[in-house]
Design a protein around this motif. Sequence first.
Motif, PDB file in Angstrom:
ATOM      1  N   PRO A 155       0.806  -1.234   0.000  1.00 12.19           N
ATOM      2  CA  PRO A 155       0.000   0.000   0.000  1.00 12.19           C
ATOM      3  C   PRO A 155       0.835   1.279   0.000  1.00 12.19           C
TER       4      PRO A 155
ATOM      5  N   ASP B  78     -10.380   4.142   7.547  1.00 10.26           N
ATOM      6  CA  ASP B  78      -9.214   3.396   7.069  1.00 10.26           C
ATOM      7  C   ASP B  78      -9.679   2.130   6.358  1.00 10.26           C
ATOM      8  N   ALA B  79     -10.609   1.433   6.997  1.00 11.12           N
ATOM      9  CA  ALA B  79     -11.101   0.176   6.419  1.00 11.12           C
ATOM     10  C   ALA B  79     -11.641   0.462   5.017  1.00 11.12           C
ATOM     11  N   LYS B  80     -12.386   1.563   4.900  1.00 12.14           N
ATOM     12  CA  LYS B  80     -12.980   1.901   3.597  1.00 12.14           C
ATOM     13  C   LYS B  80     -11.861   2.092   2.569  1.00 12.14           C
TER      14      LYS B  80
ATOM     15  N   VAL C  85      -9.293   0.638   2.138  1.00 16.33           N
ATOM     16  CA  VAL C  85      -8.752  -0.612   1.580  1.00 16.33           C
ATOM     17  C   VAL C  85      -9.874  -1.587   1.279  1.00 16.33           C
TER      18      VAL C  85
ATOM     19  N   LEU D  87     -16.831  -7.066  10.598  1.00 16.60           N
ATOM     20  CA  LEU D  87     -15.478  -6.968  10.032  1.00 16.60           C
ATOM     21  C   LEU D  87     -15.029  -5.532   9.822  1.00 16.60           C
ATOM     22  N   ASP D  88     -15.982  -4.631   9.628  1.00 18.45           N
ATOM     23  CA  ASP D  88     -15.605  -3.256   9.287  1.00 18.45           C
ATOM     24  C   ASP D  88     -14.708  -2.650  10.375  1.00 18.45           C
TER      25      ASP D  88
ATOM     26  N   GLN E 219     -11.278  -4.294  10.458  1.00 16.89           N
ATOM     27  CA  GLN E 219     -10.453  -4.307   9.255  1.00 16.89           C
ATOM     28  C   GLN E 219      -9.047  -3.727   9.464  1.00 16.89           C
ATOM     29  N   PRO E 220      -8.919  -2.599  10.201  1.00 10.13           N
ATOM     30  CA  PRO E 220      -7.552  -2.071  10.405  1.00 10.13           C
ATOM     31  C   PRO E 220      -6.631  -3.097  11.073  1.00 10.13           C
TER      32      PRO E 220
ATOM     33  N   ASP F 123      -5.912  -5.843   8.507  1.00  7.72           N
ATOM     34  CA  ASP F 123      -4.970  -5.336   7.499  1.00  7.72           C
ATOM     35  C   ASP F 123      -3.513  -5.567   7.892  1.00  7.72           C
TER      36      ASP F 123
ATOM     37  N   ARG G  44      -2.311  -8.517   5.968  1.00 10.14           N
ATOM     38  CA  ARG G  44      -2.525  -8.624   4.513  1.00 10.14           C
ATOM     39  C   ARG G  44      -1.237  -8.526   3.708  1.00 10.14           C
ATOM     40  N   TYR G  45      -0.227  -7.890   4.291  1.00  9.38           N
ATOM     41  CA  TYR G  45       0.992  -7.630   3.517  1.00  9.38           C
ATOM     42  C   TYR G  45       2.179  -8.439   4.022  1.00  9.38           C
TER      43      TYR G  45
END
Lengths: 451, 451
Positions: A111, A446-448, A450, B389-390, B393-394, B397, B400-401
Amino acid sequence: MQPTPTLPRTLTAVLGEHIGARVRVCGLVEAVRDQKRMQFLVLADGSGQVQVIHEKRGEADPLAAQIAALTPGSAIAVIGRVASAPGVKLGGLEIIAETLELHSLADSPLPIAPDSALEKQIDWRAVSLRRPDQRLVFRVQTTLEAAMRDWWLARDFIEIHSPKLMGTFSESGAEAFKVAYFGERTAYLAQSPQFYKQMAMAAGFERVFEIGPAFRAEPSFTPRHETEFTGLDMEIAWTADHHELMALEESWLAHAIARVAEVHGAEIRERLGAEVIVPTTPFPKVTLAEAQAIVRATGHTPAKSDDLDPEGERRLCAHIARATGHQFVFVTDYPASARAFYHRRYDDRPDLTQGFDLLWNGLEITTGAQREHRYDTLRAQAIERGYALDPLQPYLDFFRYGCPPHGGMGVGLARVLMALLGRSSVRETTFISRTRPSRNLGAKSDAKKVG
Amino acid sequence: MQPTPTLPRTLTAVLGEHIGARVRVCGLVEAVRDQKRMQFLVLADGSGQVQVIHEKRGEADPLAAQIAALTPGSAIAVIGRVASAPGVKLGGLEIIAETLELHSLADSPLPIAPDSALEKQIDWRAVSLRRPDQRLVFRVQTTLEAAMRDWWLARDFIEIHSPKLMGTFSESGAEAFKVAYFGERTAYLAQSPQFYKQMAMAAGFERVFEIGPAFRAEPSFTPRHETEFTGLDMEIAWTADHHELMALEESWLAHAIARVAEVHGAEIRERLGAEVIVPTTPFPKVTLAEAQAIVRATGHTPAKSDDLDPEGERRLCAHIARATGHQFVFVTDYPASARAFYHRRYDDRPDLTQGFDLLWNGLEITTGAQREHRYDTLRAQAIERGYALDPLQPYLDFFRYGCPPHGGMGVGLARVLMALLGRSSVRETTFISRTRPSRNLGAKSDAKKVG
């Protein structure tokens, strides 16, 4: 169960001792290059990096397929033989891959890029902190705090953990965060450990330190402020005045900075381009009145008559650096109007406090003072400020049953690192930044981004 | 200015080296005895106590008047000559007073007595912590934490300070305190550093530790729970499973307990009547299934089928102590239903986690686990719990990488001290207690009590 390692892990930093041997290295993929006949990847672990190579074996080559599928950031373990490779930058060696375990495949692309703006680096800390220069900040933090604690422990300080949930606010009310406490009442997040480290003095602890979070509902967004920051606090009983406190602080800081210079000086120069200079003691010292005269002489009029503004702090430090070559300067004897009500005042100058700030390269890193330990005087100074006594009473009660004279200081950890490492914002020296606006709270926004 | 000391301070602990000399001692008055011809007072400082005497000189004797006016708790400095006095309990010496500085006169009587109930001791910490046995708890805390940090630093751990203000809750939502964040949104107080120490793993930090506050809106009032407590946290990358984590924890604890035994063992025995036993490693280990069978065999049926209740924890530890003589026991392999969604499960037993608790003398002091580091599996486990999940999500995340396999644990500092020192409540080993009800927040109700 996950695959059990066939070999114990070897850190990349010590591969030189294993030339010719089979090893298992574990880390994150930094780069992959897939050429016609050869594949190259760079693996990074906490200790360094190594190049891993694989010569393709034509059709049926599952290892080549594994490597070809790798993305930067992926977590892998590689077993292979360490070979000397004088031409290779990374330690003059490489690993000839035999097997590869993929533990986590990273989404691609990442990202952020190394040159992304600070804002984005902060949004994606899990990725930006992988950079050795950014991780170095927190390795330095670790060494700095350890050295500070060694100084405290060698002097019989007691470590305390004061509560962050309080029934009233410890500094001014304007910047206190409110917490709903079981719907029974409102609690406030501690703006500093002030009240409780003073309570420890009344309890006869004599010398205490605390490293912990402090919370300020800072409405403004500046390179120097966070809404949550780590405070380095100490409080000492039986001090005669604030000069004794400043002597302690300069000894403490010089000790900690010397340790950082010794352990990380070269790497800080190389990765961050900053020179760690161990300060000589005593530090330069000027009264606020003298400081203001110096600042005015440079052609800047401080915004307030009883304090310095950021521009004034920069100019004062520049002047002191020119005059003495020193990066630090204590500013002392602030007017009572500019200081907390619990700062002790001179008996013969009730308008002046025995309070001080410490500036480093133009940045305020410390506020300290000899405290007012006499119940009646402390109460009178609270009344003079127009504070409601009822919520303050539990604090005032600390002083009703005997309290020695004492003083102390609070130091901002991220600011110390900012000045030490020549960074331009505390955001660069804070693990996870907390500011207003609240976008970086790990918010849905932040979630939005990604989604 | 306050009176400048005519002599540097001498600590009472070293007065034996100053027999015959004039010294200045500073501390709090413990007791005063005013007799016909003689006055006696006991002065206590951080290092010990000393008896100070004064022979009255009839009419004009301002010193006698000063001493007569002293109350217990008052902060004083005494200048006098150190005399050998074999009959005197306090070090076989006394100070013949010459001058006395009164720095703070304590209200009389003190609000609590040494035998007051724990509740009152907690209400008046500034007074109750003056007791050497209570101060000892925090001197032990200081030594314990220093030894724990030494262990971490010797193994290249990085110290982090994770934010306590979060955009979502780090454990279950039920016990999260809400904070109004600039009226822009609701923040939550961190229930543990869990999310961010895992983020450090994704960032390649590999080994991190943090000592800091954690907040749980515990509705229940028990001897084991505080709404704010100090957590000892560590997280380690590239661990194969939870057995590797348990081996690290027992090494870490044994090291820290050995240091406490060495520095404070005798004083802990004398003042607190507790014996510090340095544990042998490895610690006993049972699965939850085995633990429940053991508890049932003692005639107690655990309240839950997938966990132990406090009574079960006591019975299990009693059994292990009888069978092995060991004070500690790891309970492993908890059912997924009883653990956080981020605990890693066995690939071949998706109903069982690689999670563990550590019990010490019947008290749970640690929860730890190998973590689920694979994004898709972690996300699926969150969905299985029915989490939205919203807001998560942070956190998701972070994985994810790329993220290495990792695990860690959280340990309650006050509980460790409670078990180590044989106390009956964490309130005794917490500097300032925070519980529901909120009376001890430094509330107005306290102020009223003292009007």
